[in-house]
Design an enzyme around this catalytic site. Structure first.
Site, PDB file in Angstrom:
ATOM      1  N   GLY A 117       0.823  -1.208   0.000  1.00  0.00           N
ATOM      2  CA  GLY A 117       0.000   0.000   0.000  1.00  0.00           C
ATOM      3  C   GLY A 117       0.857   1.257   0.000  1.00  0.00           C
ATOM      4  N   ASP A 344       0.080   0.369  12.978  1.00  0.00           N
ATOM      5  CA  ASP A 344       0.373  -0.986  12.491  1.00  0.00           C
ATOM      6  C   ASP A 344       0.564  -1.988  13.629  1.00  0.00           C
ATOM      7  OD1 ASP A 344       0.224  -0.167   9.867  1.00  0.00           O
ATOM      8  OD2 ASP A 344       2.355   0.306   9.732  1.00  0.00           O
TER       9      ASP A 344
HETATM   10  C1  S3P Z   1       2.822   4.230   6.287  1.00  0.00           C
HETATM   11  C2  S3P Z   1       1.731   4.842   6.834  1.00  0.00           C
HETATM   12  C3  S3P Z   1       0.647   4.113   7.519  1.00  0.00           C
HETATM   13  C4  S3P Z   1       1.021   2.688   7.855  1.00  0.00           C
HETATM   14  C5  S3P Z   1       1.751   2.023   6.744  1.00  0.00           C
HETATM   15  C6  S3P Z   1       3.024   2.779   6.404  1.00  0.00           C
HETATM   16  C7  S3P Z   1       3.836   5.047   5.602  1.00  0.00           C
HETATM   17  O1  S3P Z   1      -0.492   4.110   6.683  1.00  0.00           O
HETATM   18  O2  S3P Z   1      -0.113   1.943   8.207  1.00  0.00           O
HETATM   19  O3  S3P Z   1       2.098   0.699   7.088  1.00  0.00           O
HETATM   20  O4  S3P Z   1       4.964   4.570   5.386  1.00  0.00           O
HETATM   21  O5  S3P Z   1       3.522   6.198   5.254  1.00  0.00           O
HETATM   22  P1  S3P Z   1      -1.513   5.369   6.736  1.00  0.00           P
HETATM   23  O6  S3P Z   1      -0.685   6.556   6.595  1.00  0.00           O
HETATM   24  O7  S3P Z   1      -2.453   5.223   5.589  1.00  0.00           O
HETATM   25  O8  S3P Z   1      -2.187   5.231   8.064  1.00  0.00           O
END
Ligand code: S3P
Length: 462
Positions: A117, A344
């Site tokens: 993601g 997380d």
């Molecule tokens: C992350 C932000 C978080 C986290 C992801 C890593 C990042 O997501 O859950 O594992 O590296 O910017 P969100 O910003 O959507 O909460």
């Protein structure tokens, strides 16, 4: 050979799809005390950003301590397709020669982010602010994740979504713009991914891009942009928020990046040691960025015996060695405001809560529903499958612990989610009966050495 896989984007894709085709069940059994010193791999968030800033910078960026998990390697493969030259020179050591801001190549193939993601969303920001068109796709988990939260601000900046699956999901064909409009954007949820995508698109804007967040999220993008020479400011906004302003079109200069150990990975051995009787371990060099240490704050409030041994600064981040000893934990109530700093870590916190005395209520977990899996449901199902008393109440998770004696015996569905997999394996180490997970493959996305490091501490898997 791992090395070949890491240097060949096609190879990464083949290996991962093979892994996805054949689930690898794994169980963790009641283990003796965990003992020893370990260092978990580099931070995933910083590793993605190191590759991306390397791509956007002319000259050679040298990276040390990079997390060589599948997620980050996918980002590396995408950087190559957008024009970066990259070489692996040793374990966690990479050289990147960037295409440079404003000079990306049009990728000839789909940017396949697998399970990642963060990689996909940050790269949508990069592409959105450049005159290139790219197709974004990933595995079944990534295809379920909401991307409108990224595409909406990018559209305000001038990018166009030429194709998207229903509900703003991957596969997505995104056409970026050579002149991203400078915008002031309030993120609808506290998300470093949204903030970072807007800032990365704004990098190539002729003006100032401003992002306002109601609650502060991790600040690695801002910090790394400043490290590479961009003019970026971050100031408090309201009670808990931040206002980040970035001047577009900076002259980025290559800077060495040293990646500290990932607190989100360290969370697993830390909780394992807390709940496994007689344990006494040291986790070295863990990043102590306050926007990432919500779990530590919570565990200490639960009565955890965690002692900082040597706080220092490494690669621009505070780090510390942590000595962790088995502890009698008690239930706590965690405020929603703390969620961004431990977003997380809720699956592993829920496991700690299962071994604590009394009730733990974790508030405000709505964002957990849109992670690699619906983590709220996956955690509750996994706990129930192992005889733990728990409930979901709106956006809250309530766990009623059994004071050091969780039952176990269940088979947990991991839903292509690495953190669900690792959390329930940790649970098995201290449960009365073994805990099995349906597939360990996804652990390689963020913590490929998990099993080896945990085994070295005394964990037993079969
Ligand atoms: C992350 C932000 C978080 C986290 C992801 C890593 C990042 O997501 O859950 O594992 O590296 O910017 P969100 O910003 O959507 O909460």
């Amino acid at each position: 050979m791992l090395w070949r896989r890491r240097n060949n984007p096609q190879g990464i894709a083949e290996l991962s799809s093979h892994a996805a085709a054949a689930p690898q069940r794994l169980a963790a059994r009641t283990s003796g005390p965990l003992r020893g010193r370990i260092r978990v791999p580099g931070d995933k968030s910083i590793s993605h950003r190191a590759f991306i800033l390397g791509l956007l910078t002319v000259g050679e960026t040298q990276i040390e301590g990079l997390l060589e998990g599948d997620d980050v390697l996918r980002t590396g493969a995408a950087c190559r397709m957008l024009g970066a030259w990259m070489e692996r020179t040793g374990e966690g050591r990479w050289r990147v020669r960037g295409a440079g801001l404003g000079s990306l190549l049009a990728p000839r193939d789909t940017l396949d982010f697998g399970n990642a993601g963060t990689g996909s969303r940050l790269m949508m920001g990069v592409v959105g602010g450049h005159a290139v068109t790219a197709r974004f796709d990933g595995d079944a988990s990534l295809r379920k994740r909401p991307m409108r939260r990224i595409l909406d601000p990018l559209a305000l900046m001038g990018a166009r979504v030429l194709h998207q699956a229903e509900g703003g999901r991957c596969p997505i064909l995104l056409q970026g713009t050579a002149e991203p409009a400078p915008i002031e954007y309030r993120t609808p949820v506290a998300s470093a991914q949204i903030k970072s995508a807007v800032l990365l698109a704004g990098l190539n804007s002729p003006g100032r891009t401003v992002v306002i967040e109601q609650e502060a999220s991790r600040d690695h993008t801002e910090k790394m942009l400043a490290h590479f020479g961009a003019k970026v400011t971050s100031e408090p906004f309201g009670e808990t928020g931040r206002r980040i302003a970035l001047e577009g079109r900076p002259r980025l200069a290559p800077r060495p990046v040293v990646v500290p150990a990932d607190p989100s990975s360290a969370a697993f051995p830390i909780v394992a040691a807390l709940i496994t009787p007689g344990s006494d371990i040291v986790v070295e060099g863990m990043m102590m960025n306050p926007l990432r240490t919500g779990l530590l704050t919570t565990l200490l409030a639960m009565g955890a015996d965690i002692v900082e041994l040597d706080r220092r600064v490494e690669g621009g981040e505070e780090v510390a060695d942590l000595r962790v000893r088995a502890s009698a934990l008690k239930g706590v109530d965690t405020p929603a405001a703390r969620a961004p700093a431990m977003i997380d870590e809720y699956p592993i916190l829920a496991v700690a809560a299962a071994f604590a005395e009394g009730e733990t209520r974790m508030r405000g977990l709505h964002e957990l529903r849109v992670k690699e899996s619906d983590r709220l449901a996956a955690v509750a199902d996994g706990l129930l499958a192992n005889g733990v008393d728990c409930a979901v109440d709106g956006d809250d998770l309530i766990v009623r612990g059994a004071a050091g004696a969780a039952q176990g015996g269940g088979l947990v569905a991991t839903h292509l989610d690495h953190r669900i997999a690792m959390s329930f394996l940790v649970m098995g180490l201290a449960s009365q009966r073994q805990v099995a997970i349906d597939d360990e493959a996804m652990i390689a996305t963020s913590f490929p050495t998990f099993r080896g490091l945990m085994t070295a501490l005394g964990a037993q898997f079969s």
